[in-house]
Enzyme design. Structure first.
Site, PDB file in Angstrom:
ATOM      1  N   HIS A  17     -10.031  34.021 -33.210  1.00  0.00           N
ATOM      2  CA  HIS A  17     -10.527  35.146 -34.013  1.00  0.00           C
ATOM      3  C   HIS A  17     -11.993  34.845 -34.355  1.00  0.00           C
ATOM      4  O   HIS A  17     -12.291  33.789 -34.929  1.00  0.00           O
ATOM      5  CB  HIS A  17      -9.678  35.328 -35.275  1.00  0.00           C
ATOM      6  CG  HIS A  17      -8.269  35.740 -34.968  1.00  0.00           C
ATOM      7  ND1 HIS A  17      -7.172  35.176 -35.555  1.00  0.00           N
ATOM      8  CD2 HIS A  17      -7.796  36.671 -34.101  1.00  0.00           C
ATOM      9  CE1 HIS A  17      -6.075  35.744 -35.065  1.00  0.00           C
ATOM     10  NE2 HIS A  17      -6.423  36.649 -34.182  1.00  0.00           N
ATOM     11  N   GLU A  68     -13.413  33.571 -37.977  1.00  0.00           N
ATOM     12  CA  GLU A  68     -12.746  32.482 -38.703  1.00  0.00           C
ATOM     13  C   GLU A  68     -13.516  31.205 -38.380  1.00  0.00           C
ATOM     14  O   GLU A  68     -13.372  30.602 -37.327  1.00  0.00           O
ATOM     15  CB  GLU A  68     -11.268  32.433 -38.304  1.00  0.00           C
ATOM     16  CG  GLU A  68     -10.576  33.762 -38.638  1.00  0.00           C
ATOM     17  CD  GLU A  68      -9.097  33.826 -38.257  1.00  0.00           C
ATOM     18  OE1 GLU A  68      -8.556  32.831 -37.762  1.00  0.00           O
ATOM     19  OE2 GLU A  68      -8.496  34.896 -38.474  1.00  0.00           O
ATOM     20  N   HIS A 119      -7.512  28.351 -37.031  1.00  0.00           N
ATOM     21  CA  HIS A 119      -7.610  29.629 -37.746  1.00  0.00           C
ATOM     22  C   HIS A 119      -7.943  29.440 -39.218  1.00  0.00           C
ATOM     23  O   HIS A 119      -7.687  28.400 -39.799  1.00  0.00           O
ATOM     24  CB  HIS A 119      -6.277  30.377 -37.647  1.00  0.00           C
ATOM     25  CG  HIS A 119      -5.999  30.912 -36.289  1.00  0.00           C
ATOM     26  ND1 HIS A 119      -6.339  32.179 -35.901  1.00  0.00           N
ATOM     27  CD2 HIS A 119      -5.435  30.331 -35.209  1.00  0.00           C
ATOM     28  CE1 HIS A 119      -5.987  32.364 -34.640  1.00  0.00           C
ATOM     29  NE2 HIS A 119      -5.437  31.257 -34.187  1.00  0.00           N
ATOM     30  N   GLU A 177      -3.831  26.877 -39.917  1.00  0.00           N
ATOM     31  CA  GLU A 177      -4.184  28.109 -40.652  1.00  0.00           C
ATOM     32  C   GLU A 177      -4.674  27.696 -42.027  1.00  0.00           C
ATOM     33  O   GLU A 177      -3.878  27.452 -42.932  1.00  0.00           O
ATOM     34  CB  GLU A 177      -2.956  29.007 -40.745  1.00  0.00           C
ATOM     35  CG  GLU A 177      -3.206  30.383 -41.300  1.00  0.00           C
ATOM     36  CD  GLU A 177      -3.988  31.286 -40.355  1.00  0.00           C
ATOM     37  OE1 GLU A 177      -5.203  31.423 -40.612  1.00  0.00           O
ATOM     38  OE2 GLU A 177      -3.422  31.831 -39.395  1.00  0.00           O
TER      39      GLU A 177
END
Lengths: 310, 310
Positions: B20, B23, B115, B177
């Site tokens: 992404h 990020e 992420h 994450e």
């Protein structure tokens, strides 16, 4: 002692949400007020909420063609519409027609402009300069009556610079800059704070319109003096991050020799200025492209004369 | 007692940053490693860092045409290139050729995917399901050796769902994450955490390759069970925000009757489920468009058999 300020009552006030289309507190507040404007009603003046950059809001981006909140200079506003010009250029002209024209007698009396930042700026109040006495009185009133957090005052304009923000089309204005909040996110806590700050500002106008005399005061402000860019590799890429000891320390003193960056290789970069400054907009997402890691502020105390209705 | 897991040593490991494009922890880590890969070097295997979605990184957006990290299904990967197809579709096919092909013997042995989230998920480890035993062993090793914060394990895949993430092209994988971090921002603290987590994961592979036997264990995990959307007006606009009592409470228990939303008019919306769940991705910026206010997780304990080299 400066002469008291005497002003006509304010009759038309506007509130802009979505000047940057991914700063969600103001966007959802303005959307709510457009559905249900009851909480904005005051007896002595009208309040008009509006969504200023609809296309950017729809895409959830700061802007589409150029930063709307840098588009209200005389040069931009007086330019002739051209094909392929940035979307925000014509938008600025339209907003100027609706709520200005800038500098004219027909302009709205006041405009609030609602912003968020990814920096830890709390509930910050942004004004052009200390010469905007009505706005300074409103800031003082908010600082005195909004007690849930400190409201530092940020004066953004350099002495020889023309005001370029959206609220400069009105006769006076104030921007709220609330953070930290990620772009594209609405947090209930900041939403409630922004709502309360606007209510406080509207209460101030109502009191002024109804004849309250606001005495002179001294007030502490933070005044823009420059920017600091990230360290960069020769190819232009940033080579360092905001130092963990500086991150989230907006409005805290930064002294010569304090760490400001940490390179991706792990070295510290120290502040090389000669005097203590107060950083703000530290690690603001939208300022990477503007090559700003943080802005440098100086603390000042100004004397503001009393204010009353003409 | 389940049979011990015996696997061949791992020879090729990849690390993706920028799956992404906004990020930033993984993007700046991968950029750093591409300049200076020394800290990735281990004696028993190779590590290849790469920037997966260059066009999204350049624009600092999550994706250009469609979410890359939902593009690794067999259907997408086997589709024929078409004009005007989303940019990420061809990108997924290329990544699959380079690091896969998915499900083949030539595929990379392991892929890390980096992420960030705007939610307060701390240092979260994401795996397809508990059936990915090598990844579960790595998670257990990280939980035991990375002591600066808890590392909750999030199993994202529904039983009948095909893996669709970028690391599914490799034989095994793990996504990190880390949050909260605003899109477009790199925070030094999260950057350091992600760097340490990757070092820990690489150490685990090195130990495994060199013959360490990892005993069986029981492990607590959070398993995806569904999503909760925002309340909405009839026109589709959201009418409420995440409740301040739920905001930032990722992985905390949410009980029936607990407040989950606050409408813009100020009313509370309560959780109407029948059982305690554990929410995550609470108020994630990228999930507004996916109509997800938070995901619902259930807590489970799984027994994982011992692991050793073939």
């Amino acid at each position: 002692m400066a002469a008291p300020l005497r002003l006509k009552p304010l009759s038309r006030v506007a509130v802009s949400g979505g000047t940057h289309g991914n700063e969600m507190s103001g966007i959802y507040l303005a959307k709510h007020w457009l559905r249900d404007p009851r909480e904005l009603q005051r007896s002595s003046f009208t309040i008009t909420p509006f969504l200023s950059n609809l296309r950017a809001i729809e895409k959830c981006v700061r802007y589409v063609g150029q930063d709307l909140n840098r588009s209200f200079t005389t040069e931009f506003l007086s330019s002739v519409k051209a094909e392929n010009e940035p979307y925000e250029l014509n938008l600025a002209r339209e907003i100027n027609q609706t709520y200005g024209p800038k500098g004219s007698a027909q302009a709205f009396d006041f405009m609030f402009d609602l912003h968020n930042t990814t920096a830890n700026m709390g509930t910050c109040l942004i004004v052009d300069s200390e010469e905007n006495l009505l706005s300074m009185h409103m800031c003082h009133y908010i600082q005195t009556h909004y007690r849930l957090s400190p409201c530092p005052i940020y004066l953004y304009k350099s002495p020889d610079e023309e005001p370029y923000t959206i609220y400069s089309v009105a006769k006076a204005g104030l921007a709220l800059e609330l953070g930290p909040q990620a772009q594209g996110v609405v947090r209930a806590d900041l939403f409630a704070q922004m709502r309360a700050l606007i209510a406080c500002g509207l209460d101030f106008i109502e009191l002024f319109n109804k004849g309250t005399v606001f005495p002179a005061f001294e007030i502490e402000v933070y005044k823009f003096t420059g920017i600091v860019d990230y360290p960069r590799y020769p190819d232009g890429e940033i080579s360092a991050m905001v130092h963990p000891k500086l991150q989230d320390k907006d409005f805290h003193p930064l002294n010569p020799g304090d760490p400001i960056f940490q390179t991706f290789s792990g070295e510290e970069v120290l502040y090389e200025g000669n005097v203590t400054i107060y950083p703000a907009f530290i690690n603001e997402a939208a300022y990477y492209e503007k090559q700003i890691a943080f802005v440098k502020l100086e603390k000042h105390i100004f004397s503001i004369p009393s204010l009353q209705r003409e």
